[in-house]
Design a protein around this motif. Structure first.
Motif, PDB file in Angstrom:
ATOM      1  N   SER A 188      61.302  25.686  79.862  1.00  0.00           N
ATOM      2  CA  SER A 188      60.133  25.375  80.429  1.00  0.00           C
ATOM      3  C   SER A 188      59.478  26.332  81.251  1.00  0.00           C
ATOM      4  CB  SER A 188      60.589  24.073  81.500  1.00  0.00           C
ATOM      5  OG  SER A 188      61.634  24.148  82.347  1.00  0.00           O
ATOM      6  N   GLY A 189      60.499  27.265  82.051  1.00  0.00           N
ATOM      7  CA  GLY A 189      60.278  28.571  82.948  1.00  0.00           C
ATOM      8  C   GLY A 189      59.480  29.365  82.079  1.00  0.00           C
ATOM      9  N   LEU A 190      60.245  29.546  80.727  1.00  0.00           N
ATOM     10  CA  LEU A 190      59.611  30.723  79.753  1.00  0.00           C
ATOM     11  C   LEU A 190      58.362  30.454  79.226  1.00  0.00           C
ATOM     12  CD1 LEU A 190      62.714  32.208  78.144  1.00  0.00           C
ATOM     13  CD2 LEU A 190      61.516  33.332  79.915  1.00  0.00           C
ATOM     14  N   THR A 191      57.959  28.839  79.117  1.00  0.00           N
ATOM     15  CA  THR A 191      57.012  28.440  78.513  1.00  0.00           C
ATOM     16  C   THR A 191      55.858  28.609  79.490  1.00  0.00           C
ATOM     17  OG1 THR A 191      57.887  26.874  76.845  1.00  0.00           O
ATOM     18  CG2 THR A 191      55.913  26.431  77.368  1.00  0.00           C
ATOM     19  N   ILE A 192      55.908  28.038  80.666  1.00  0.00           N
ATOM     20  CA  ILE A 192      54.982  28.154  81.656  1.00  0.00           C
ATOM     21  C   ILE A 192      54.450  29.485  82.134  1.00  0.00           C
ATOM     22  CG2 ILE A 192      56.210  27.708  83.868  1.00  0.00           C
ATOM     23  CD1 ILE A 192      53.826  25.771  84.495  1.00  0.00           C
ATOM     24  N   ALA A 193      55.666  30.433  82.216  1.00  0.00           N
ATOM     25  CA  ALA A 193      55.201  31.850  82.308  1.00  0.00           C
ATOM     26  C   ALA A 193      54.391  32.360  81.445  1.00  0.00           C
ATOM     27  CB  ALA A 193      56.654  32.557  82.483  1.00  0.00           C
ATOM     28  N   THR A 194      54.727  32.154  80.157  1.00  0.00           N
ATOM     29  CA  THR A 194      53.773  32.750  78.930  1.00  0.00           C
ATOM     30  C   THR A 194      52.426  32.089  79.024  1.00  0.00           C
ATOM     31  OG1 THR A 194      55.820  33.026  77.623  1.00  0.00           O
ATOM     32  CG2 THR A 194      53.511  32.531  76.443  1.00  0.00           C
ATOM     33  N   TRP A 195      52.334  30.999  79.186  1.00  0.00           N
ATOM     34  CA  TRP A 195      50.836  30.353  79.348  1.00  0.00           C
ATOM     35  C   TRP A 195      50.067  30.728  80.853  1.00  0.00           C
ATOM     36  CZ3 TRP A 195      48.632  28.719  75.508  1.00  0.00           C
ATOM     37  CH2 TRP A 195      49.152  28.169  74.500  1.00  0.00           C
ATOM     38  N   LEU A 196      50.761  30.653  81.688  1.00  0.00           N
ATOM     39  CA  LEU A 196      49.995  31.243  83.066  1.00  0.00           C
ATOM     40  C   LEU A 196      49.759  32.703  83.088  1.00  0.00           C
ATOM     41  CD1 LEU A 196      52.275  29.848  85.683  1.00  0.00           C
ATOM     42  CD2 LEU A 196      49.809  29.055  85.402  1.00  0.00           C
ATOM     43  N   ALA A 197      50.712  33.562  82.397  1.00  0.00           N
ATOM     44  CA  ALA A 197      49.994  34.751  82.229  1.00  0.00           C
ATOM     45  C   ALA A 197      48.888  35.109  81.512  1.00  0.00           C
ATOM     46  CB  ALA A 197      51.306  35.846  81.726  1.00  0.00           C
ATOM     47  N   ARG A 198      48.968  34.214  80.311  1.00  0.00           N
ATOM     48  CA  ARG A 198      47.697  34.476  79.238  1.00  0.00           C
ATOM     49  C   ARG A 198      46.477  33.753  80.184  1.00  0.00           C
ATOM     50  NH1 ARG A 198      50.181  32.322  73.440  1.00  0.00           N
ATOM     51  NH2 ARG A 198      51.648  34.113  73.394  1.00  0.00           N
ATOM     52  N   GLY A 214      65.930  23.270  85.908  1.00  0.00           N
ATOM     53  CA  GLY A 214      66.886  22.379  85.547  1.00  0.00           C
ATOM     54  C   GLY A 214      67.251  21.301  86.188  1.00  0.00           C
ATOM     55  N   VAL A 215      68.356  20.499  85.713  1.00  0.00           N
ATOM     56  CA  VAL A 215      68.566  19.395  86.578  1.00  0.00           C
ATOM     57  C   VAL A 215      69.103  19.697  87.845  1.00  0.00           C
ATOM     58  CG1 VAL A 215      70.316  17.414  86.338  1.00  0.00           C
ATOM     59  CG2 VAL A 215      69.261  18.144  84.208  1.00  0.00           C
ATOM     60  N   ARG A 255      52.180  23.219  97.402  1.00  0.00           N
ATOM     61  CA  ARG A 255      51.926  24.390  96.534  1.00  0.00           C
ATOM     62  C   ARG A 255      53.300  24.648  95.536  1.00  0.00           C
ATOM     63  NH1 ARG A 255      47.571  27.795  96.606  1.00  0.00           N
ATOM     64  NH2 ARG A 255      45.737  27.235  98.041  1.00  0.00           N
ATOM     65  N   ILE A 256      54.195  23.695  95.898  1.00  0.00           N
ATOM     66  CA  ILE A 256      55.732  23.880  95.139  1.00  0.00           C
ATOM     67  C   ILE A 256      55.471  22.601  93.985  1.00  0.00           C
ATOM     68  CG2 ILE A 256      57.805  23.647  95.281  1.00  0.00           C
ATOM     69  CD1 ILE A 256      57.529  24.617  98.422  1.00  0.00           C
ATOM     70  N   VAL A 257      55.772  22.874  93.062  1.00  0.00           N
ATOM     71  CA  VAL A 257      55.859  21.734  91.678  1.00  0.00           C
ATOM     72  C   VAL A 257      56.901  22.009  90.775  1.00  0.00           C
ATOM     73  CG1 VAL A 257      54.407  23.382  90.401  1.00  0.00           C
ATOM     74  CG2 VAL A 257      54.130  20.977  89.812  1.00  0.00           C
ATOM     75  N   LEU A 258      57.435  21.029  90.353  1.00  0.00           N
ATOM     76  CA  LEU A 258      58.557  21.110  89.273  1.00  0.00           C
ATOM     77  C   LEU A 258      57.909  20.756  87.672  1.00  0.00           C
ATOM     78  CD1 LEU A 258      60.990  18.984  91.361  1.00  0.00           C
ATOM     79  CD2 LEU A 258      60.807  21.481  91.444  1.00  0.00           C
ATOM     80  N   VAL A 259      58.643  21.521  86.956  1.00  0.00           N
ATOM     81  CA  VAL A 259      58.355  21.205  85.508  1.00  0.00           C
ATOM     82  C   VAL A 259      59.636  21.050  84.590  1.00  0.00           C
ATOM     83  CG1 VAL A 259      58.400  23.648  84.938  1.00  0.00           C
ATOM     84  CG2 VAL A 259      56.788  22.044  83.712  1.00  0.00           C
ATOM     85  N   GLY A 260      59.690  20.294  83.738  1.00  0.00           N
ATOM     86  CA  GLY A 260      60.684  20.241  82.797  1.00  0.00           C
ATOM     87  C   GLY A 260      61.870  19.433  83.362  1.00  0.00           C
ATOM     88  N   ASP A 261      63.284  19.759  83.089  1.00  0.00           N
ATOM     89  CA  ASP A 261      64.327  18.953  83.586  1.00  0.00           C
ATOM     90  C   ASP A 261      64.401  19.005  85.180  1.00  0.00           C
ATOM     91  OD1 ASP A 261      64.975  18.415  81.175  1.00  0.00           O
ATOM     92  OD2 ASP A 261      66.859  19.607  81.057  1.00  0.00           O
ATOM     93  N   ALA A 264      63.941  15.293  84.001  1.00  0.00           N
ATOM     94  CA  ALA A 264      64.860  15.396  82.920  1.00  0.00           C
ATOM     95  C   ALA A 264      64.819  14.159  82.189  1.00  0.00           C
ATOM     96  CB  ALA A 264      66.363  15.675  83.363  1.00  0.00           C
ATOM     97  N   VAL A 265      64.940  14.136  80.789  1.00  0.00           N
ATOM     98  CA  VAL A 265      64.929  12.986  80.128  1.00  0.00           C
ATOM     99  C   VAL A 265      66.336  12.510  79.631  1.00  0.00           C
ATOM    100  CG1 VAL A 265      64.451  12.020  77.817  1.00  0.00           C
ATOM    101  CG2 VAL A 265      62.844  13.350  79.048  1.00  0.00           C
ATOM    102  N   SER A 266      67.343  13.382  79.125  1.00  0.00           N
ATOM    103  CA  SER A 266      68.626  13.154  78.969  1.00  0.00           C
ATOM    104  C   SER A 266      68.911  13.657  77.620  1.00  0.00           C
ATOM    105  CB  SER A 266      69.183  11.767  78.852  1.00  0.00           C
ATOM    106  OG  SER A 266      69.028  10.976  77.305  1.00  0.00           O
ATOM    107  N   LEU A 267      70.123  13.983  77.332  1.00  0.00           N
ATOM    108  CA  LEU A 267      70.743  14.379  75.838  1.00  0.00           C
ATOM    109  C   LEU A 267      70.850  13.374  74.918  1.00  0.00           C
ATOM    110  CD1 LEU A 267      73.788  16.336  76.956  1.00  0.00           C
ATOM    111  CD2 LEU A 267      71.659  17.401  76.796  1.00  0.00           C
TER     112      LEU A 267
END
Length: 406
Positions: free
Chosen positions: A21-31, A166-167, A295-301, A305-308
């Protein structure tokens, strides 16, 4: 005549966590023109981890990123699974499905966690700054930004902080409260993943062993000359208290729980104790009434978190990261409003995925014959649990692919 209007500086965003989730949002925000910094506790991208599934709407996110072909190139490419008894004799096999990836004829992509993270890291490129071997110590926000202190780096100020860690999220703990408020254990399964020598000689194949008294293992070999990815786990009648950061203690706990098990588990334990890419998980969810505090937000797990247990966590995380980045890009003049739009647009999708995981966990195990090492019946198809997601149209899709692919 050149414009004399000064260009607004890019909003600075801190992302905690260099995983999916961190690398995905970092990529999109940079773009989208944000100045992005990623802080990661590990000294580099973390090795190891279990096989992940990119399904349904996450395939569309990957396509819009321009990385879907790379994901398919680095997919596990498994061709089937064997189930064995304590003597290693095959009692069941399938060349139609695998336990980790589901049906082999589906369009979904199964990829090792570290391979997915490397693809995402490459997609982010040099426009994202990384602070490895560091973590957030404190967060103090006001109406215009967040003052951040780090364990190692000098203090800095950002317009936004994203917890994608993460969790066991440190951002969530600092900004929202202790884990006990949000992390809900709903199963009795504890499992570790790690690499070990491929002494079974597996090639694009996985082998599973499960004994009725709760111990199980799965070994996935992609090539005979490359380390196998191994799952080793057990069921416990109640939630176990363990330090999520004490790897040595987790290894000892696991070794004790599987002691005396059959098949090749003694050899697996020997390799597990030496593994440097050990990850330990339990069945749990993160449930929150809100994923943001100003201005603090969570993303992904970290936030949901959904579960394994359903094979959807990676897809939900990638969809969430894409939606958050897109809403922030649409609301650059009011980032808090963008966060609100992200929560409104994503919550029903997240909650339904979490409810499905609870429903799956509540189903009784299939019956086992005497001496049988696997449930009677077929391998579960997690792909059938994939939910659609209706993406909004974001300003003609600007930023939805690298410049050469637009």
């Amino acid at each position: 005549m050149k414009s004399t209007i000064p260009k607004r500086p890019a909003s600075r965003v801190l992302v905690s966590g260099a995983s999916v989730s961190g690398l995905t949002i970092a990529t999109w925000l940079a773009r989208h023109g944000f100045a992005v910094t990623v802080v990661e506790r590990a000294p580099h991208l973390r090795p190891g981890g279990h096989a992940l599934d990119v399904r349904g709407p996450a395939l569309e996110v990957a396509e819009r990123m321009g990385i879907l072909a790379a994901l398919r190139d680095r997919s596990t490419g498994l061709t089937g699974i064997s189930v064995v008894d304590s003597a290693g004799q095959e009692v069941f096999r399938s060349t139609e499905s695998t336990l980790t990836g589901g049906r082999l004829d589906s369009p979904d992509v199964e990829i090792l966690r570290d391979d997915l993270c490397h693809v995402l890291h490459e997609a982010a490129g040099a426009q994202v700054e990384y602070l490895f071997a560091d973590s957030i110590a404190s967060l103090t926000q006001d109406e215009s930004g967040v003052d951040v202190t780090f364990v190692t780096a000098a203090p800095r100020r950002f317009e936004l902080v994203v917890g994608a860690d993460g969790v066991g999220s440190g951002v969530r703990r600092i900004a929202f409260g202790p884990d006990e408020q949000f992390v809900r254990a709903f199963g009795d399964l504890y499992v570790a993943t790690f690499g070990m020598p491929n002494f079974l000689g597996l090639e694009r194949w996985q082998v599973m062993y499960r004994q009725p008294d709760s111990v199980g293992a799965l070994v996935m070999g992609l090539r005979k000359d490359v380390n196998a990815r191994t799952y080793l786990g057990f069921n416990a009648p109640k939630k176990l208290d363990h330090d999520v950061r004490d790897v040595d203690a987790q290894k000892r706990l696991l070794a004790d729980r599987v002691a005396g098990a059959g098949w090749v588990i003694p050899q697996i334990v020997e390799h597990m104790l030496r593994a440097t890419d050990f990850h330990f998980y339990s069945l749990s969810q993160v449930r929150m009434s809100s994923w943001s505090r100003g201005r603090i937000v969570l993303v992904g797990d970290a936030g949901y978190a959904v579960s394994l247990g359903t094979g959807q966590a990676t897809s939900v995380a990638m969809v969430g990261a894409y939606v958050l980045a897109s809403e922030l890009a649409m609301h650059k003049d009011d980032l808090v409003r963008g966060i609100a739009a992200y929560e409104d647009g994503l919550r029903a999708y997240v909650v339904r995925n979490q409810d499905i995981a609870l429903e799956q966990n509540a189903k009784p195990d299939e019956p086992m014959d005497e001496g049988q090492t696997a449930p009677v019946g077929s391998i579960p198809d997690f792909g059938a649990l994939t939910l659609p997601f209706d993406f909004k149209q974001y300003d003609g899709g600007a930023g939805d692919a690298p410049p050469e692919r637009r």
